[in-house]
Write a protein that holds these residues in place. Structure first.
Motif, PDB file in Angstrom:
ATOM      1  N   GLN A  83       4.100 -29.421  36.402  1.00 21.65           N
ATOM      2  CA  GLN A  83       4.693 -30.579  35.694  1.00 21.65           C
ATOM      3  C   GLN A  83       4.537 -31.965  36.495  1.00 21.65           C
ATOM      4  OE1 GLN A  83       8.172 -28.995  33.774  1.00 21.65           O
ATOM      5  NE2 GLN A  83       6.988 -28.694  31.812  1.00 21.65           N
ATOM      6  N   ARG A  84       5.102 -31.392  37.875  1.00 23.28           N
ATOM      7  CA  ARG A  84       5.454 -32.547  38.693  1.00 23.28           C
ATOM      8  C   ARG A  84       4.129 -33.223  39.149  1.00 23.28           C
ATOM      9  NH1 ARG A  84       6.928 -30.612  43.662  1.00 23.28           N
ATOM     10  NH2 ARG A  84       8.239 -29.191  42.483  1.00 23.28           N
ATOM     11  N   GLN A  85       2.955 -32.351  39.346  1.00 27.66           N
ATOM     12  CA  GLN A  85       1.870 -32.765  39.933  1.00 27.66           C
ATOM     13  C   GLN A  85       1.157 -33.531  38.842  1.00 27.66           C
ATOM     14  OE1 GLN A  85       0.264 -32.643  43.000  1.00 27.66           O
ATOM     15  NE2 GLN A  85      -1.112 -34.034  42.082  1.00 27.66           N
ATOM     16  N   VAL A  86       1.079 -33.028  37.608  1.00 33.48           N
ATOM     17  CA  VAL A  86       0.488 -33.743  36.580  1.00 33.48           C
ATOM     18  C   VAL A  86       0.945 -35.056  36.331  1.00 33.48           C
ATOM     19  CG1 VAL A  86       0.291 -33.857  33.921  1.00 33.48           C
ATOM     20  CG2 VAL A  86      -0.278 -31.732  35.096  1.00 33.48           C
ATOM     21  N   GLN A  87       2.291 -35.394  36.399  1.00 29.96           N
ATOM     22  CA  GLN A  87       2.896 -36.731  36.335  1.00 29.96           C
ATOM     23  C   GLN A  87       2.436 -37.490  37.349  1.00 29.96           C
ATOM     24  OE1 GLN A  87       7.277 -36.272  36.054  1.00 29.96           O
ATOM     25  NE2 GLN A  87       7.034 -36.791  34.082  1.00 29.96           N
ATOM     26  N   ASN A  88       2.144 -37.018  38.769  1.00 28.12           N
ATOM     27  CA  ASN A  88       1.601 -37.995  39.656  1.00 28.12           C
ATOM     28  C   ASN A  88       0.235 -38.322  39.695  1.00 28.12           C
ATOM     29  OD1 ASN A  88       4.180 -38.019  40.943  1.00 28.12           O
ATOM     30  ND2 ASN A  88       3.973 -36.157  42.299  1.00 28.12           N
ATOM     31  N   PHE A  89      -0.791 -37.189  39.397  1.00 30.63           N
ATOM     32  CA  PHE A  89      -2.075 -37.369  39.399  1.00 30.63           C
ATOM     33  C   PHE A  89      -2.910 -36.265  39.060  1.00 30.63           C
ATOM     34  CE2 PHE A  89      -1.715 -36.778  44.056  1.00 30.63           C
ATOM     35  CZ  PHE A  89      -2.966 -36.250  44.178  1.00 30.63           C
ATOM     36  N   GLY A 294      -2.034 -18.341  37.178  1.00 24.13           N
ATOM     37  CA  GLY A 294      -2.775 -18.616  35.897  1.00 24.13           C
ATOM     38  C   GLY A 294      -3.806 -19.872  35.806  1.00 24.13           C
ATOM     39  N   LEU A 295      -3.462 -20.871  36.741  1.00 26.32           N
ATOM     40  CA  LEU A 295      -4.391 -21.911  36.688  1.00 26.32           C
ATOM     41  C   LEU A 295      -5.894 -21.372  37.512  1.00 26.32           C
ATOM     42  CD1 LEU A 295      -1.727 -23.271  36.128  1.00 26.32           C
ATOM     43  CD2 LEU A 295      -3.064 -25.501  36.431  1.00 26.32           C
ATOM     44  N   PRO A 296      -6.857 -22.002  37.022  1.00 30.57           N
ATOM     45  CA  PRO A 296      -8.089 -21.766  37.693  1.00 30.57           C
ATOM     46  C   PRO A 296      -8.050 -22.117  39.308  1.00 30.57           C
ATOM     47  CG  PRO A 296      -8.285 -23.630  35.916  1.00 30.57           C
ATOM     48  CD  PRO A 296      -6.988 -23.110  36.039  1.00 30.57           C
ATOM     49  N   LEU A 297      -8.263 -21.433  39.917  1.00 32.91           N
ATOM     50  CA  LEU A 297      -8.573 -21.597  41.565  1.00 32.91           C
ATOM     51  C   LEU A 297      -9.450 -20.344  42.235  1.00 32.91           C
ATOM     52  CD1 LEU A 297      -7.800 -23.896  43.720  1.00 32.91           C
ATOM     53  CD2 LEU A 297      -5.860 -22.372  44.303  1.00 32.91           C
ATOM     54  N   TYR A 319     -14.381 -30.165  41.027  1.00 29.47           N
ATOM     55  CA  TYR A 319     -13.047 -29.765  40.682  1.00 29.47           C
ATOM     56  C   TYR A 319     -12.525 -29.031  41.803  1.00 29.47           C
ATOM     57  CZ  TYR A 319     -13.829 -31.780  36.034  1.00 29.47           C
ATOM     58  OH  TYR A 319     -14.205 -32.638  35.074  1.00 29.47           O
ATOM     59  N   GLY A 320     -13.325 -28.450  42.709  1.00 26.75           N
ATOM     60  CA  GLY A 320     -12.888 -27.388  43.604  1.00 26.75           C
ATOM     61  C   GLY A 320     -11.635 -27.563  44.331  1.00 26.75           C
ATOM     62  N   GLY A 321     -10.461 -26.977  44.241  1.00 26.08           N
ATOM     63  CA  GLY A 321      -9.170 -27.235  44.624  1.00 26.08           C
ATOM     64  C   GLY A 321      -8.532 -28.364  44.013  1.00 26.08           C
ATOM     65  N   ASN A 322      -8.586 -28.320  42.732  1.00 24.51           N
ATOM     66  CA  ASN A 322      -7.993 -29.415  41.804  1.00 24.51           C
ATOM     67  C   ASN A 322      -6.288 -29.360  42.186  1.00 24.51           C
ATOM     68  OD1 ASN A 322      -6.131 -29.279  39.337  1.00 24.51           O
ATOM     69  ND2 ASN A 322      -7.759 -30.753  38.883  1.00 24.51           N
ATOM     70  N   PRO A 323      -5.917 -30.521  42.092  1.00 24.58           N
ATOM     71  CA  PRO A 323      -4.558 -30.659  42.830  1.00 24.58           C
ATOM     72  C   PRO A 323      -3.417 -29.952  41.872  1.00 24.58           C
ATOM     73  CG  PRO A 323      -5.189 -32.929  41.940  1.00 24.58           C
ATOM     74  CD  PRO A 323      -6.722 -31.743  42.038  1.00 24.58           C
ATOM     75  N   VAL A 324      -3.731 -29.915  40.535  1.00 27.04           N
ATOM     76  CA  VAL A 324      -2.863 -28.991  39.626  1.00 27.04           C
ATOM     77  C   VAL A 324      -2.708 -27.865  39.950  1.00 27.04           C
ATOM     78  CG1 VAL A 324      -2.207 -28.816  37.350  1.00 27.04           C
ATOM     79  CG2 VAL A 324      -3.004 -30.937  37.864  1.00 27.04           C
ATOM     80  N   ALA A 325      -4.000 -27.194  40.207  1.00 25.19           N
ATOM     81  CA  ALA A 325      -3.980 -25.636  40.625  1.00 25.19           C
ATOM     82  C   ALA A 325      -3.464 -25.576  41.996  1.00 25.19           C
ATOM     83  CB  ALA A 325      -5.683 -25.342  40.653  1.00 25.19           C
ATOM     84  N   CYS A 326      -3.688 -26.330  42.896  1.00 29.38           N
ATOM     85  CA  CYS A 326      -3.206 -26.136  44.057  1.00 29.38           C
ATOM     86  C   CYS A 326      -1.610 -26.211  44.268  1.00 29.38           C
ATOM     87  CB  CYS A 326      -3.597 -27.241  45.161  1.00 29.38           C
ATOM     88  SG  CYS A 326      -5.174 -26.926  45.457  1.00 29.38           S
ATOM     89  N   ALA A 327      -1.055 -27.131  43.440  1.00 36.85           N
ATOM     90  CA  ALA A 327       0.311 -27.249  43.033  1.00 36.85           C
ATOM     91  C   ALA A 327       0.891 -25.759  42.668  1.00 36.85           C
ATOM     92  CB  ALA A 327       0.777 -28.147  42.358  1.00 36.85           C
ATOM     93  N   ALA A 328       0.018 -25.116  41.600  1.00 40.80           N
ATOM     94  CA  ALA A 328       0.533 -24.109  41.147  1.00 40.80           C
ATOM     95  C   ALA A 328       0.447 -22.702  42.026  1.00 40.80           C
ATOM     96  CB  ALA A 328      -0.490 -23.720  39.936  1.00 40.80           C
ATOM     97  N   ALA A 329      -0.673 -22.905  42.821  1.00 41.40           N
ATOM     98  CA  ALA A 329      -1.031 -21.931  43.800  1.00 41.40           C
ATOM     99  C   ALA A 329       0.440 -21.737  44.809  1.00 41.40           C
ATOM    100  CB  ALA A 329      -2.060 -22.094  44.499  1.00 41.40           C
ATOM    101  N   LEU A 330       0.651 -23.051  45.506  1.00 41.71           N
ATOM    102  CA  LEU A 330       1.598 -23.001  46.342  1.00 41.71           C
ATOM    103  C   LEU A 330       2.964 -22.336  45.785  1.00 41.71           C
ATOM    104  CD1 LEU A 330       1.050 -26.492  47.820  1.00 41.71           C
ATOM    105  CD2 LEU A 330       0.897 -24.235  48.812  1.00 41.71           C
ATOM    106  N   ALA A 331       2.999 -22.779  44.335  1.00 45.96           N
ATOM    107  CA  ALA A 331       4.563 -22.219  43.809  1.00 45.96           C
ATOM    108  C   ALA A 331       4.500 -20.609  43.538  1.00 45.96           C
ATOM    109  CB  ALA A 331       4.506 -23.080  42.504  1.00 45.96           C
ATOM    110  N   ALA A 332       3.156 -20.378  43.060  1.00 51.31           N
ATOM    111  CA  ALA A 332       3.306 -18.958  42.724  1.00 51.31           C
ATOM    112  C   ALA A 332       3.231 -17.999  44.029  1.00 51.31           C
ATOM    113  CB  ALA A 332       1.628 -18.803  42.197  1.00 51.31           C
TER     114      ALA A 332
END
Ligand code: PLZ
Length: 451
Positions: A83-89, A294-297, A319-332
């Motif tokens: 959510q935070r990442q989507v809001q930023n970009f 759950g995000l594609p990475l 799209y490789g390493g999309n910022p939303v997927a990266c944010a999810a990965a760090l959290a996971a």
């Protein structure tokens, strides 16, 4: 009340319920038939170990969306980070204007993957894309072309990865011609290889060595690609010693060992990676699925000198390493660390092995209970002394599990394996309820409900 009846209180309507049936009609009228659905229940939301459908049914999840939602399908940390990442970009393209998340994921991968050597990573969108790129890198680094994969292997559905995948139907049928310079060697599959595990390790390795020598030539081999525990192939766990020997063979012959840890990675097998179990350090490791909650990475991580042997601009993608997927990965990854999901996977595995082992004592059709950590399967056979694969039985058990609100998956070259991949955050009570449903489904399918 029996434990099974208790579990069934989770179901408000039959499975699939009327809303799911209506949605499925729309699916049939709009989605290509070739895109199948194992259980046409339409999901509305998820909790740890539960999928809640549009009819209000609560299904126990023993699939994790095929080994993806190791932290659950709605991990609060992942949800918040996304959510935070989507809001930023949402996107800039790392190849155009980069961002920290991509770099941070690569830093984490260097720490977490096997080996303490200097590493580099590149990020992609899926498992197949990670595997394709691992092969590209290996060929470029070694200036060789041949790649050796194994019987029962699964590496994806793109053209190069179809060539690496072993099973024709449904993955390859009619989709050729396939990429060249791919060779196949026998897999160390203990259950279907006569002999004790030690002997299987030796014989399978000897067959690999002889076959590659005769058919490919050691000096032509860029890479050997292997799933340390085969996933789609039926959770085939090679005997101890086999994987380290492959690693040694690669070292001796200047080839690279690529571990496809797309299904086994990120705490699933009770270690961060399945290679850790035997201290095998691959030159390249392909990851995806569990990496990002759950995000594609997807990612390829490898020896710095190997990764950096590719010319500038040689790897990438929009799209490789999309910022939303990266944010999810760090959290996971944070959730996995904080909740120590590697040791939780081991506990889950112990529960499965104990209960399924007891079931196997009463059911001759269960040829083997196998796996590691929270990656467990049963292989179904005709009966005592007859190991003929029993795919119809696997399908019948799977169907009954689904009807009773348990999401299970089949696997195996012969379609006779039932596999279990619960989220590693599944509460103990749900795990036990799921196993109640599974036991009932096995006994009913085998004995026609007489037990
Ligand atoms: N390597 C070891 O398990 C994906 C495939 C489901 P993608 N396995 C699930 C299906 O029928 O398509 C997988 C895997 C291993 C590679 C892949 C490919 O990963 O993210 O599906 O491309």
């Amino acid at each position: 009340m029996t434990r099974l009846a208790e579990a069934q209180r989770l179901l408000r309507k039959r499975v699939p319920g009327p809303q799911s049936v209506a949605l499925h009609e729309r699916k049939l009228a709009s989605v290509a038939d070739s895109v199948g659905t194992a259980l046409p229940v339409y999901v509305e939301r998820a909790e740890s170990g539960l999928l809640i459908d549009v009819d209000g049914n609560e299904l126990i999840d023993f699939g994790s969306g095929i080994a993806v939602t190791n932290v659950g399908a709605a991990d609060p940390r992942v949800v918040e980070a996304v959510q935070r990442q989507v809001q930023n970009f949402t996107h800039t393209c790392f190849m155009v204007t980069p961002y920290e998340g991509y770099v941070a994921v690569c830093e984490r991968l260097a720490e977490l993957t096997p080996g303490t050597h200097e590493k580099r990573s590149a990020l992609f969108n899926s498992g197949a894309e990670a595997v394709e790129n691992a092969i590209k890198i290996a060929r470029r680094a070694t200036r060789r072309q041949a790649v050796v994969a194994f019987d029962h292997a699964y590496h994806g559905r793109t053209n190069l990865t179809m060539a690496l995948t072993s099973k024709n139907m449904p993955y390859k049928h009619g989709f050729g011609p396939f990429a060249g310079e791919i060779f196949r060697a026998p897999m160390a599959y203990p259950y279907r290889w006569n002999g004790d595990r030690q002997r299987v390790a030796e014989e399978a390795y000897a067959a690999f060595e002889a076959q590659v020598h005769a058919q490919v030539g050691e000096d032509n081999v860029a890479a050997v690609i292997v799933e340390p525990i085969q996933g789609e192939g039926g959770f085939i766990v090679p005997p101890r010693g086999w994987l380290p020997r492959l690693q040694r063979w690669c070292q001796d012959h200047g080839a690279l060992l690529i571990a496809d840890e797309i299904q086994t990675g990120f705490c699933r097998t009770g270690d961060w990676f399945a290679c850790d179990h035997e201290q095998v350090v691959p030159d390249l490791i392909a990851t995806a699925k569990g990496i990002a909650g759950g995000l594609p990475l997807g990612a390829v991580t490898g020896r710095a000198e190997v990764m950096n042997s590719v010319h500038a601009g040689g790897l990438g993608g929009t799209y490789g390493g999309n910022p939303v997927a990266c944010a999810a990965a760090l959290a996971a990854m944070e959730t996995m660390e904080e909740l120590e999901l590697d040791s939780r996977a081991r506990e889950i595995g112990d529960v499965f092995v104990q209960r399924l082992g007891r079931l196997q004592d009463n059911v001759d059709a269960i040829g083997e209970v196998r796996g590691r950590g929270a990656m467990i399967a049963i292989e179904l056979i005709a009966g005592v002394g007859d190991t003929t694969p029993a795919p119809e039985l696997a399908a019948a058990i799977n169907k009954r599990c689904h009807e009773h609100g348990l999401v299970t998956l089949t696997a195996g070259t012969y379609g006779n394996v039932l596999r279990f991949l619960p989220p590693l955050t599944i509460p103990e009570a749900l795990l036990q309820q799921g196993l109640d449903i599974l036991e009932d489904a096995v006994l009913t399918a085998v004995y026609g409900g007489l037990q």
